[in-house]
Design an enzyme around this catalytic site. Structure first.
Site, short mmCIF file in Angstrom:
data_model
loop_
_atom_site.label_atom_id
_atom_site.label_comp_id
_atom_site.label_asym_id
_atom_site.label_seq_id
_atom_site.Cartn_x
_atom_site.Cartn_y
_atom_site.Cartn_z
N ASP A 38 0.86 -1.18 0.00
CA ASP A 38 0.00 0.00 0.00
C ASP A 38 0.89 1.23 0.00
OD1 ASP A 38 1.01 0.16 2.53
OD2 ASP A 38 -0.90 0.08 3.57
N GLY A 54 0.90 3.82 2.28
CA GLY A 54 1.11 4.47 3.56
C GLY A 54 0.03 5.49 3.86
N GLY A 55 -0.76 5.84 2.86
CA GLY A 55 -1.81 6.85 3.04
C GLY A 55 -2.82 6.47 4.11
N PHE A 56 -3.29 5.23 4.04
CA PHE A 56 -4.29 4.77 5.01
C PHE A 56 -3.72 4.79 6.43
CE2 PHE A 56 -6.51 1.48 7.44
CZ PHE A 56 -7.82 1.86 7.26
N GLN A 102 -11.36 7.25 -5.05
CA GLN A 102 -11.93 7.72 -3.78
C GLN A 102 -13.27 8.38 -4.09
OE1 GLN A 102 -11.03 7.09 -0.73
NE2 GLN A 102 -8.91 6.34 -0.91
N CYS A 141 -12.63 -29.17 5.20
CA CYS A 141 -11.43 -28.38 4.89
C CYS A 141 -10.19 -29.27 4.75
CB CYS A 141 -11.21 -27.35 6.00
SG CYS A 141 -9.74 -26.35 5.78
N CYS A 143 -6.99 -27.97 4.87
CA CYS A 143 -5.80 -27.26 5.35
C CYS A 143 -5.03 -28.17 6.31
CB CYS A 143 -6.18 -25.94 6.04
SG CYS A 143 -6.65 -26.09 7.78
N CYS A 200 -6.76 -28.74 9.71
CA CYS A 200 -7.96 -29.60 9.69
C CYS A 200 -7.69 -31.00 9.17
CB CYS A 200 -9.05 -28.97 8.83
SG CYS A 200 -9.81 -27.52 9.58
N HIS A 259 -5.64 -22.10 9.23
CA HIS A 259 -6.97 -22.48 8.78
C HIS A 259 -7.71 -21.31 8.13
CE1 HIS A 259 -10.94 -24.08 8.41
NE2 HIS A 259 -11.38 -22.96 8.98
#
Lengths: 398, 398
Positions: A92, A94-96, A203, A318, A320, A323, A362
């Site tokens: 990203d 860095g704005g957020f 935006q 599942c 994974c 699981c 999971h």
């Protein structure tokens, strides 16, 4: 570099099945991207991420700029070698994050001045600085520097207080600033000869006509991909869904579309139908650490006493490694190599690290597998039927 | 069941290379046993334990009795299936843990009365109860219920206060109680028809003649294996080394010998020379969580600023998955698949879970590999030379 091919489209919605080729590899879309803020997806070994089929992960520019700092990442020639992840990475801008600092930052046309939450140093982030950082990080996809228009303005944020819901004038000013920053981001990205791909961010707050203005101006910049930002920032779910229904499918069809910071499994499936190709969210890993687990038949709170003796895995369907164990044979397929709900309940009660470790594996696998199922349904031309089954399964209860 | 074969002995010390066959598998000795107090080796997936060559792990009877409780473990037919570890498990008797409760417990001939540190319930642990619990846990090796004779008596423990070093009379009384409890443990173990192996524990404090008395009386019970308890309980290192030099080699040569709760890499190598076959210690995992890492060339504090830019793995000679990546090729062998000190330093500073995860993998691998090297040296008849090199390497500094 960035290549995007559409492999299939759904006639009944805006959903598309695609393939995204980036500098460090190929990504099948629609895709979920696990979040690795500080250069690590919390609680998960990179090897486990690979095993569960993660094809691209996120890094946060703001966090990595502060720690470990650019000169360290530079020693490693970028984020990939530093964090030992050799597939694509998106960062990203860095704005957020600077926006999230609230009262601790000051926004001007030039950029954002703020005090480092790590050591109090005065720092300045701008479109140019963000591009310079992301160039050092060498992420496959860099995001333009933007101002995340908040849903709520002023004190008290969404918790009430003396603020107010962002007005149209405020949203327009913020959107226009983000557009000017988009142009500066693009200019600096090109000046730096960054070989990766830069995405623009739509935006406009909760105002559809502002979203459209933002989108049209960004499309003129001819960036290789576009994101929808400023959603999932405290607004009611209906408003988020309204923007999701409005914006994504209006973006150029031949470019990848990324919905930032969204959301629940239901949000993702809706997002795909709305024409989104890429998602990221901290929910799978954060919820894992809080003991909330996603399953085909709804969400499960592992701390609940009813799991105390339960020999079933988190999700019997599942595959994974939590699981189904190392051989990937689910409980429903007769596999008994996984960890039981009783064991996870016990680990959670004892505060053992293995609880968030297994839960993170999971939950991430759940999100990645959800997108795998979505892709298969799109390839098979059965997305509409798949969605009905998904909704019925999820509301059945676990 | 238990079978023990001696495969090689060292002419210059009491060291032996052996093979221990237990109900859930074979263990090559000398061996280090990772500690899995609550049914999990802290921060490590069972799959990682297998990958690093762990052959037997520990569980703590006291902790598992309180959480998850016996009726839960019973649902799973024992600890192996509950915690998803299908190789051998050794459980302690709970004696050491109730002893650690200090003022919260009351010891009588019959057993130990104490308040649960989890919920305050009044509980009673005795040789009979300990055997009953360990039978439900179905550990491959059960330990007799004993009283761990402390080094320091009374208030303030070893931190000074109003107490005193355990006197000979106190050590004798405690040792004699442990002996009576050994007989009761054996009788109950047999009455329960527990198919696993019960070990006796030599006590006697820091008094060699009491250790000898304890040992001789236990040998008369003809148990399948013996442990040395009551060391590493706050005494000066010289006293611990004195007991290590005195007791292990006097135990029956054809039975396995286990030194409880010891210790540093140097302690383990000395223990092997003293005739010990089995070790356990929380040090590798606990130190990992504190950022102290074991290497061939000494210990390393990963928080130290000098690691900030270091591209080397924790130990360039190490083939663990943290240092060498999935292919196991160490840095010295040209492998570059591992994680750098700079990355671990960064994770540690950010409080990221991956730091203790990778550090635990490394430290446990270090201990397990140390024992692998010891076994190879014993097989090759070069243990004396290997020890010199080990000591020189470790004191070189990292």
């Amino acid at each position: 570099m960035l290549q995007f091919e559409r492999l299939a489209t759904d006639p009944a919605s805006h959903a598309r099945r695609g393939r995204l080729t980036l500098r460090h590899g190929v990504v099948q879309t629609p895709i979920f991207m696990p979040v690795g803020t500080y250069g690590t997806v919390k609680g998960v070994l990179p090897q486990s991420l690979q095993q569960m089929g993660a094809e691209i992960i996120l890094g946060n520019t703001f966090h990595l700029w502060l720690r470990p700092g650019l000169e360290v990442v530079q020693t490693f020639g970028g984020l990939h070698r530093f964090e030992n992840w050799h597939a694509p990475i998106l960062t990203d801008s860095g704005g957020f994050q600077v926006w999230s600092l609230g009262a601790m930052r000051k926004i001007s046309e030039q950029g954002v001045q703020f005090a480092s939450p790590v050591n109090g140093d005065k720092l300045f982030l701008s479109p140019e600085v963000s591009m310079q950082i992301q160039t050092v990080l060498d992420s496959d996809i860099a995001m333009q520097f933007d101002e995340c228009t908040p849903y709520w303005q002023g004190e008290g944020a969404t918790q009430g207080g003396s603020g107010h819901v962002t007005s149209e004038a405020e949203a327009r000013a913020s959107m226009a600033l983000s557009l000017r920053w988009a142009r500066r981001s693009k200019a600096e990205f090109e000046r730096l000869q960054n070989p990766n791909a830069l995405f623009g961010i739509v935006q406009g707050g909760m105002f559809e006509h502002l979203r459209l203005e933002s989108l049209q101006a960004l499309v003129e910049l001819d960036l290789p991909g576009y994101a929808i930002g400023g959603v999932s920032v405290g607004e009611p779910k209906e408003l988020m869904r309204q923007i999701m229904a409005h914006t994504p499918h209006r973006l150029p069809a031949h470019k990848p579309r990324y919905l930032m910071g969204v959301g629940t499994p239901e949000d993702l499936v809706q997002g795909v139908a709305d024409g989104v190709d890429m998602f990221d969210c901290v929910m799978p890993t954060r919820n894992a650490r809080n003991g909330t687990l996603f399953t085909r038949y709804g969400d499960l709170k592992i701390r609940n006493a009813r799991h105390r003796h339960d020999p079933q895995p988190i999700d019997p369907s599942c595959s994974c490694s939590a699981c189904a164990g190392p051989d990937g044979l689910s409980w429903e397929q007769g596999g008994r190599g996984g960890f039981s709900r009783a064991y996870l309940h016990h680990l959670e009660r004892c505060g053992e690290m293995l609880a968030p470790m297994l839960a993170s594996i999971h939950n991430l696998h759940y999100y990645l597998n959800l997108m795998r199922e979505v892709r298969a349904a799109l390839e098979g031309g059965v997305f509409a039927a798949w969605r009905l089954r998904f909704a019925a399964d999820r509301s059945r209860g676990v």
